[in-house]
Design a protein around this motif. Structure first.
Motif, PDB file in Angstrom:
ATOM      1  N   ASN A  12       2.499   5.887  10.748  1.00 10.61           N
ATOM      2  CA  ASN A  12       2.921   4.565  11.227  1.00 10.61           C
ATOM      3  C   ASN A  12       2.600   3.483  10.199  1.00 10.61           C
ATOM      4  OD1 ASN A  12       4.040   5.349  13.687  1.00 10.61           O
ATOM      5  ND2 ASN A  12       2.080   5.266  14.753  1.00 10.61           N
ATOM      6  N   LEU A  13       1.448   3.606   9.566  1.00 11.11           N
ATOM      7  CA  LEU A  13       1.090   2.634   8.515  1.00 11.11           C
ATOM      8  C   LEU A  13       2.018   2.774   7.312  1.00 11.11           C
ATOM      9  CD1 LEU A  13      -2.820   2.791   8.626  1.00 11.11           C
ATOM     10  CD2 LEU A  13      -1.391   0.807   9.172  1.00 11.11           C
ATOM     11  N   LEU A  14       2.364   4.007   6.982  1.00  6.82           N
ATOM     12  CA  LEU A  14       3.288   4.226   5.869  1.00  6.82           C
ATOM     13  C   LEU A  14       4.651   3.618   6.171  1.00  6.82           C
ATOM     14  CD1 LEU A  14       4.007   5.520   3.159  1.00  6.82           C
ATOM     15  CD2 LEU A  14       4.443   7.669   4.380  1.00  6.82           C
ATOM     16  N   LYS A  15       5.084   3.704   7.420  1.00  6.26           N
ATOM     17  CA  LYS A  15       6.366   3.121   7.812  1.00  6.26           C
ATOM     18  C   LYS A  15       6.361   1.607   7.607  1.00  6.26           C
ATOM     19  CE  LYS A  15       8.341   5.032  11.280  1.00  6.26           C
ATOM     20  NZ  LYS A  15       8.752   5.499  12.633  1.00  6.26           N
ATOM     21  N   GLU A  16       5.211   0.981   7.840  1.00  4.83           N
ATOM     22  CA  GLU A  16       5.080  -0.469   7.690  1.00  4.83           C
ATOM     23  C   GLU A  16       4.851  -0.882   6.237  1.00  4.83           C
ATOM     24  OE1 GLU A  16       1.880  -1.537  10.221  1.00  4.83           O
ATOM     25  OE2 GLU A  16       2.887  -0.890  12.067  1.00  4.83           O
ATOM     26  N   ASN A  17       4.401   0.066   5.410  1.00  3.49           N
ATOM     27  CA  ASN A  17       4.015  -0.261   4.021  1.00  3.49           C
ATOM     28  C   ASN A  17       4.590   0.780   3.064  1.00  3.49           C
ATOM     29  OD1 ASN A  17       1.680  -2.413   4.583  1.00  3.49           O
ATOM     30  ND2 ASN A  17       1.378  -0.705   5.998  1.00  3.49           N
ATOM     31  N   ASN A  18       5.900   0.964   3.126  1.00  2.00           N
ATOM     32  CA  ASN A  18       6.521   2.040   2.372  1.00  2.00           C
ATOM     33  C   ASN A  18       6.802   1.612   0.932  1.00  2.00           C
ATOM     34  OD1 ASN A  18       7.889   4.355   1.554  1.00  2.00           O
ATOM     35  ND2 ASN A  18       8.896   4.606   3.540  1.00  2.00           N
ATOM     36  N   THR A  19       5.707   1.540   0.167  1.00  2.00           N
ATOM     37  CA  THR A  19       5.803   1.207  -1.252  1.00  2.00           C
ATOM     38  C   THR A  19       4.927   2.171  -2.041  1.00  2.00           C
ATOM     39  OG1 THR A  19       3.901  -0.314  -1.267  1.00  2.00           O
ATOM     40  CG2 THR A  19       6.070  -1.253  -0.705  1.00  2.00           C
ATOM     41  N   ARG A  20       5.240   2.336  -3.296  1.00  5.66           N
ATOM     42  CA  ARG A  20       4.425   3.212  -4.147  1.00  5.66           C
ATOM     43  C   ARG A  20       3.022   2.655  -4.302  1.00  5.66           C
ATOM     44  NH1 ARG A  20       9.593   3.664  -6.076  1.00  5.66           N
ATOM     45  NH2 ARG A  20      10.346   5.813  -6.348  1.00  5.66           N
ATOM     46  N   GLU A  21       2.916   1.319  -4.352  1.00  7.04           N
ATOM     47  CA  GLU A  21       1.600   0.702  -4.524  1.00  7.04           C
ATOM     48  C   GLU A  21       0.685   1.037  -3.344  1.00  7.04           C
ATOM     49  OE1 GLU A  21       4.556  -1.122  -7.021  1.00  7.04           O
ATOM     50  OE2 GLU A  21       4.506  -0.846  -4.828  1.00  7.04           O
ATOM     51  N   TRP A  22       1.213   0.892  -2.120  1.00  6.72           N
ATOM     52  CA  TRP A  22       0.398   1.176  -0.928  1.00  6.72           C
ATOM     53  C   TRP A  22       0.077   2.663  -0.862  1.00  6.72           C
ATOM     54  CZ3 TRP A  22       0.372   4.248   3.361  1.00  6.72           C
ATOM     55  CH2 TRP A  22      -0.525   3.879   4.374  1.00  6.72           C
ATOM     56  N   PHE A  23       1.064   3.508  -1.153  1.00  7.07           N
ATOM     57  CA  PHE A  23       0.857   4.946  -1.070  1.00  7.07           C
ATOM     58  C   PHE A  23      -0.269   5.388  -1.996  1.00  7.07           C
ATOM     59  CE2 PHE A  23       1.657   9.341  -2.292  1.00  7.07           C
ATOM     60  CZ  PHE A  23       1.870   9.949  -1.066  1.00  7.07           C
ATOM     61  N   HIS A  24      -0.243   4.928  -3.237  1.00  9.00           N
ATOM     62  CA  HIS A  24      -1.265   5.354  -4.194  1.00  9.00           C
ATOM     63  C   HIS A  24      -2.625   4.737  -3.886  1.00  9.00           C
ATOM     64  CE1 HIS A  24       1.279   7.794  -6.735  1.00  9.00           C
ATOM     65  NE2 HIS A  24       2.204   6.846  -6.711  1.00  9.00           N
ATOM     66  N   ALA A  25      -2.628   3.548  -3.298  1.00  6.62           N
ATOM     67  CA  ALA A  25      -3.902   2.934  -2.907  1.00  6.62           C
ATOM     68  C   ALA A  25      -4.546   3.692  -1.751  1.00  6.62           C
ATOM     69  CB  ALA A  25      -3.684   1.476  -2.523  1.00  6.62           C
ATOM     70  N   ASN A  26      -3.731   4.415  -0.993  1.00  2.41           N
ATOM     71  CA  ASN A  26      -4.225   5.179   0.161  1.00  2.41           C
ATOM     72  C   ASN A  26      -4.030   6.687  -0.041  1.00  2.41           C
ATOM     73  OD1 ASN A  26      -4.795   3.055   2.534  1.00  2.41           O
ATOM     74  ND2 ASN A  26      -3.053   2.349   1.327  1.00  2.41           N
ATOM     75  N   LYS A  27      -4.036   7.099  -1.302  1.00  4.30           N
ATOM     76  CA  LYS A  27      -3.774   8.499  -1.639  1.00  4.30           C
ATOM     77  C   LYS A  27      -4.805   9.438  -1.015  1.00  4.30           C
ATOM     78  CE  LYS A  27      -1.485  11.600  -4.135  1.00  4.30           C
ATOM     79  NZ  LYS A  27      -2.373  12.742  -4.190  1.00  4.30           N
ATOM     80  N   LYS A  28      -6.046   9.023  -0.949  1.00  8.85           N
ATOM     81  CA  LYS A  28      -7.087   9.888  -0.381  1.00  8.85           C
ATOM     82  C   LYS A  28      -6.790  10.190   1.091  1.00  8.85           C
ATOM     83  CE  LYS A  28     -12.109  10.365   0.062  1.00  8.85           C
ATOM     84  NZ  LYS A  28     -13.435   9.735  -0.201  1.00  8.85           N
ATOM     85  N   THR A  29      -6.325   9.175   1.814  1.00  9.81           N
ATOM     86  CA  THR A  29      -5.967   9.399   3.224  1.00  9.81           C
ATOM     87  C   THR A  29      -4.792  10.354   3.326  1.00  9.81           C
ATOM     88  OG1 THR A  29      -6.714   7.160   3.765  1.00  9.81           O
ATOM     89  CG2 THR A  29      -5.318   8.272   5.381  1.00  9.81           C
TER      90      THR A  29
END
Length: 227
Positions: A12-29
């Motif tokens: 759900n968070l990915l759906k709201e923040n679907n950018t490479r920047e957000w994805f890599h910042a939350n890569k551990k999750t």
């Protein structure tokens, strides 16, 4: 293994923040979400292997990448907001009709069948329906099958397909351009301890239909396992 509720939180968070920047910042999750899903896939390979030949099939052969191919899409969001895997002899790249598992908040399901057929496959199915619809109907109209999967979903031609009469007794099946079946799961069902068991039971019910399609599309002999 169940899929943790935290997986839906992440998606759900990915759906709201679907950018490479957000994805890599939350890569551990994401790595944790991926590991949990891969554990579920591994368990399903073993369970489905009780009635399908899963010899040599590994998690990587079933799992789909979360990155989207946006080259030919108007939607340039870089990531899928769901997890998915396919199960069949030879893995998802074998090209056979397989069991498709989709995990998405409020939209999870196990399904299978004719979703994007080639013109040749569609022609073969219609020919089989024309010659002998009884076998297919005995599968998809079986009470246990209907209870698990309901009616087929997908597009149909408005009139009769070329070469067939509008008065054909099986015209409704002949009109089908897609013949895909879904068994949907709530978030709570996906996260329950018996999720793998429920998916496996649904796959077992779906198997005769996939055997039917794989036989007319690909096989030169009867399937090795008959139900």
């Amino acid at each position: 293994m169940a899929v943790p509720t935290s997986t839906f939180d992440y998606l759900n968070l990915l759906k709201e923040n679907n950018t490479r920047e957000w994805f890599h910042a939350n890569k551990k999750t994401y790595d944790g979400v991926k590991a949990d899903f891969e554990a579920t896939i591994k368990e399903l390979i073993g369970a489905i292997g009780a009635f399908e030949d899963m010899t040599g099939v590994e998690v990587k052969d079933c799992n789909y990448r979360i990155a989207r191919d946006v080259r030919f899409s108007k939607d340039k969001a870089p990531y899928k907001t769901w997890l998915s895997a396919s199960f069949s002899a030879g893995g998802r790249k074998a090209g056979r009709m397989d069991y498709y598992l989709h995990i998405e908040a409020g939209k999870s399901f196990i399904g299978g069948g004719m979703y994007s057929p080639t013109p040749e496959q569609l022609a073969k199915l219609r020919q089989e329906i024309d010659y002998n619809a009884a076998e297919l109907k005995s599968i998809i109209y079986n009470p246990d099958f209907i209870k698990a999967f309901g009616e087929a979903e997908g597009e149909s031609v408005k009139s009769a397909p070329k070469g067939y009469s509008k008065e054909h007794p099986e015209i409704e099946l002949l009109r089908k351009k897609q013949l895909f079946f879904w068994h949907k799961f709530s978030n709570e069902e996906v996260s329950a301890d018996n999720f793998v068991q429920k998916v496996t039971e649904a796959c077992f019910i779906l198997k005769p239909y996939l055997d039917f399609l794989n036989y007319i599309f690909f096989d030169d002999q009867e399937p090795a396992i008959k139900l």
